[in-house]
Design an enzyme around this catalytic site. Structure first.
Site, mmCIF file in Angstrom:
data_model
loop_
_atom_site.group_PDB
_atom_site.id
_atom_site.type_symbol
_atom_site.label_atom_id
_atom_site.label_comp_id
_atom_site.label_asym_id
_atom_site.label_seq_id
_atom_site.Cartn_x
_atom_site.Cartn_y
_atom_site.Cartn_z
ATOM 1 N N ASP A 21 -0.749 7.352 7.792
ATOM 2 C CA ASP A 21 0.816 7.608 8.070
ATOM 3 C C ASP A 21 1.131 7.149 9.609
ATOM 4 O O ASP A 21 0.445 7.531 10.129
ATOM 5 C CB ASP A 21 1.481 8.919 7.744
ATOM 6 C CG ASP A 21 3.228 8.788 7.656
ATOM 7 O OD1 ASP A 21 3.449 7.499 7.497
ATOM 8 O OD2 ASP A 21 3.659 9.793 7.460
ATOM 9 N N HIS A 38 1.233 -2.096 10.497
ATOM 10 C CA HIS A 38 0.501 -2.226 9.523
ATOM 11 C C HIS A 38 -0.651 -2.942 9.950
ATOM 12 O O HIS A 38 -1.917 -2.710 9.327
ATOM 13 C CB HIS A 38 1.187 -2.670 8.283
ATOM 14 C CG HIS A 38 2.497 -1.954 7.760
ATOM 15 N ND1 HIS A 38 2.275 -0.592 7.721
ATOM 16 C CD2 HIS A 38 3.758 -2.403 7.610
ATOM 17 C CE1 HIS A 38 3.554 0.000 7.117
ATOM 18 N NE2 HIS A 38 4.331 -1.276 7.183
ATOM 19 N N THR A 67 4.203 4.253 -5.191
ATOM 20 C CA THR A 67 5.112 3.954 -6.018
ATOM 21 C C THR A 67 6.567 3.870 -5.325
ATOM 22 O O THR A 67 7.219 3.032 -5.715
ATOM 23 C CB THR A 67 5.196 4.555 -7.430
ATOM 24 O OG1 THR A 67 5.381 5.829 -7.048
ATOM 25 C CG2 THR A 67 4.129 4.401 -8.309
ATOM 26 N N TRP A 70 7.728 0.793 -3.122
ATOM 27 C CA TRP A 70 8.617 -0.505 -3.825
ATOM 28 C C TRP A 70 10.042 -0.194 -3.148
ATOM 29 O O TRP A 70 10.614 -1.291 -3.355
ATOM 30 C CB TRP A 70 8.434 -0.316 -5.227
ATOM 31 C CG TRP A 70 7.002 -0.677 -5.763
ATOM 32 C CD1 TRP A 70 6.228 0.248 -6.403
ATOM 33 C CD2 TRP A 70 6.285 -1.788 -5.486
ATOM 34 N NE1 TRP A 70 4.977 -0.459 -6.803
ATOM 35 C CE2 TRP A 70 4.998 -1.869 -6.186
ATOM 36 C CE3 TRP A 70 6.411 -3.216 -4.968
ATOM 37 C CZ2 TRP A 70 4.160 -2.771 -6.520
ATOM 38 C CZ3 TRP A 70 5.639 -4.008 -4.938
ATOM 39 C CH2 TRP A 70 4.350 -3.884 -5.724
ATOM 40 N N LEU A 132 -21.172 3.539 -0.303
ATOM 41 C CA LEU A 132 -19.637 4.146 -0.003
ATOM 42 C C LEU A 132 -18.692 3.504 -1.271
ATOM 43 O O LEU A 132 -18.953 2.492 -1.190
ATOM 44 C CB LEU A 132 -19.235 3.958 1.244
ATOM 45 C CG LEU A 132 -17.863 4.257 1.373
ATOM 46 C CD1 LEU A 132 -17.465 6.004 1.501
ATOM 47 C CD2 LEU A 132 -17.151 3.697 2.887
ATOM 48 N N SER A 197 3.116 14.005 -0.233
ATOM 49 C CA SER A 197 3.947 12.941 -0.451
ATOM 50 C C SER A 197 3.187 12.394 -1.964
ATOM 51 O O SER A 197 2.810 11.119 -2.030
ATOM 52 C CB SER A 197 3.791 11.798 0.461
ATOM 53 O OG SER A 197 4.345 12.359 1.677
HETATM 54 C C1 FPP Z 1 2.288 4.307 6.274
HETATM 55 O O1 FPP Z 1 3.008 4.331 7.609
HETATM 56 C C2 FPP Z 1 1.560 3.185 6.031
HETATM 57 C C3 FPP Z 1 1.814 2.421 5.181
HETATM 58 C C4 FPP Z 1 2.751 2.593 3.925
HETATM 59 C C5 FPP Z 1 0.976 1.241 4.777
HETATM 60 C C6 FPP Z 1 -0.822 1.434 5.090
HETATM 61 C C7 FPP Z 1 -1.288 0.256 4.968
HETATM 62 C C8 FPP Z 1 -2.165 -0.257 6.185
HETATM 63 C C9 FPP Z 1 -2.767 0.339 6.847
HETATM 64 C C10 FPP Z 1 -2.513 -1.785 5.831
HETATM 65 C C11 FPP Z 1 -3.446 -2.308 4.666
HETATM 66 C C12 FPP Z 1 -4.291 -1.526 4.174
HETATM 67 C C13 FPP Z 1 -5.548 -1.825 3.693
HETATM 68 C C14 FPP Z 1 -6.504 -0.824 2.784
HETATM 69 C C15 FPP Z 1 -6.242 -3.094 4.047
HETATM 70 P P1 FPP Z 1 4.525 4.006 7.718
HETATM 71 O O2 FPP Z 1 5.014 2.677 7.468
HETATM 72 O O3 FPP Z 1 5.138 4.936 6.487
HETATM 73 O O4 FPP Z 1 4.944 4.580 8.943
HETATM 74 P P2 FPP Z 1 6.172 5.449 9.463
HETATM 75 O O5 FPP Z 1 6.156 6.579 8.583
HETATM 76 O O6 FPP Z 1 6.149 5.670 10.860
HETATM 77 O O7 FPP Z 1 7.421 4.570 8.946
#
Ligand code: FPP
Length: 247
Positions: A21, A38, A67, A70, A132, A197
């Site tokens: 997160d 990201h 989910t 989305w 792993l 969550s």
């Molecule tokens: C949460 O941060 C993160 C996500 C919803 C996406 C996680 C994805 C990646 C790290 C990239 C791709 C993953 C792989 C496995 C290759 P947030 O967007 O909710 O952050 P915020 O709470 O600060 O808005």
């Protein structure tokens, strides 16, 4: 002595689950778009995967897309799916080299075909690796998973394949997407949020929980070692007394 050297290799968590997160807030702090967060988060995925292999941890589950995600803006969802494809393509040789098996859990049918094809390719290619198991939770939520398990079990009762009295905890576990994996021993959540969550709610029953204020893109090997050392300082009693555990 480095943090890594302090880790006791004899009592490692067998399975670590991570709620990655803080990508959006990290990007905002750097004056950038959420997708930049990201993109930088992928580097942390690489770090914890590599560290898990080096330490000898057998299972690592990463919550990449829920989910509920989305409901995010369309461009962020498309960006994340594109990032997933890119990461899969770039990282396949490293996963092969490090003997890592790639798996996913979640409502994968909701994911676009291009991303699913990339997932199928890497899953097939890495299926015999056994150092792993890296499990990516994609379009996943516990309530979705539990609802599906209840429906599947109820259908079996209706079709006289099983009796109501056959229903037990093992049967429920065997109807979850994680049926082939052990329960996590350690859950890590980054970014200073103290929530589960909708993540692995059944499976986390006896996991140790570790929360850190670090945003996911800043979470590197040293942060991971700190979490594991913290895990190793805990006494896991599984409902028993301390005396029973230590006798
Ligand atoms: C949460 O941060 C993160 C996500 C919803 C996406 C996680 C994805 C990646 C790290 C990239 C791709 C993953 C792989 C496995 C290759 P947030 O967007 O909710 O952050 P915020 O709470 O600060 O808005």
């Amino acid at each position: 002595m480095s943090l890594k050297d302090k880790i006791n290799s004899k009592c490692l968590p067998n399975h670590v689950a991570i709620i990655m997160d803080g990508n959006g807030r990290w990007a905002k702090c750097h004056g950038k778009h959420r997708l930049f967060g990201h993109q930088n988060g992928v580097e942390s995925v690489r770090e914890v995967t590599e560290a898990s292999v080096e330490l000898g941890i057998k299972y690592l589950t990463l919550y990449a897309f829920s989910t509920e995600n989305w409901n995010r803006p369309k461009d962020e969802i498309e960006g994340l799916m594109h990032l997933m494809i890119q990461a899969i393509e770039n990282e396949t040789p490293t996963l092969m080299k490090n003997n890592v098996r790639f798996e996913t859990i979640g409502d994968i049918e909701k994911i676009n075909q291009e991303t699913r094809d990339a997932i199928d390719r890497i899953t097939e290619k890495t299926k015999n690796n056994d150092a792993l198991t890296l499990i990516i939770a994609l379009s996943y939520s516990s309530r979705w998973e539990i609802e599906k398990a209840v429906r599947d079990i109820a259908t079996k009762v209706k079709n006289n394949e099983i009796e109501i009295d056959d229903i037990c905890q093992v049967m429920i576990s065997n109807h979850l997407c994680t049926k082939n994996f052990p329960d996590p021993d350690l859950l890590i959540r980054t970014s200073g949020e103290y929530r589960i969550s909708n993540f692995l709610m059944w499976q986390l029953s006896y996991a140790e929980l570790y929360f850190t204020p670090t945003f996911w893109p800043d979470f590197k090997k040293e942060n991971y070692y700190e979490a594991i050392l913290d895990f190793q300082s805990r006494e896991r009693r599984f409902g028993k007394t301390s005396e029973q555990i230590n006798k």
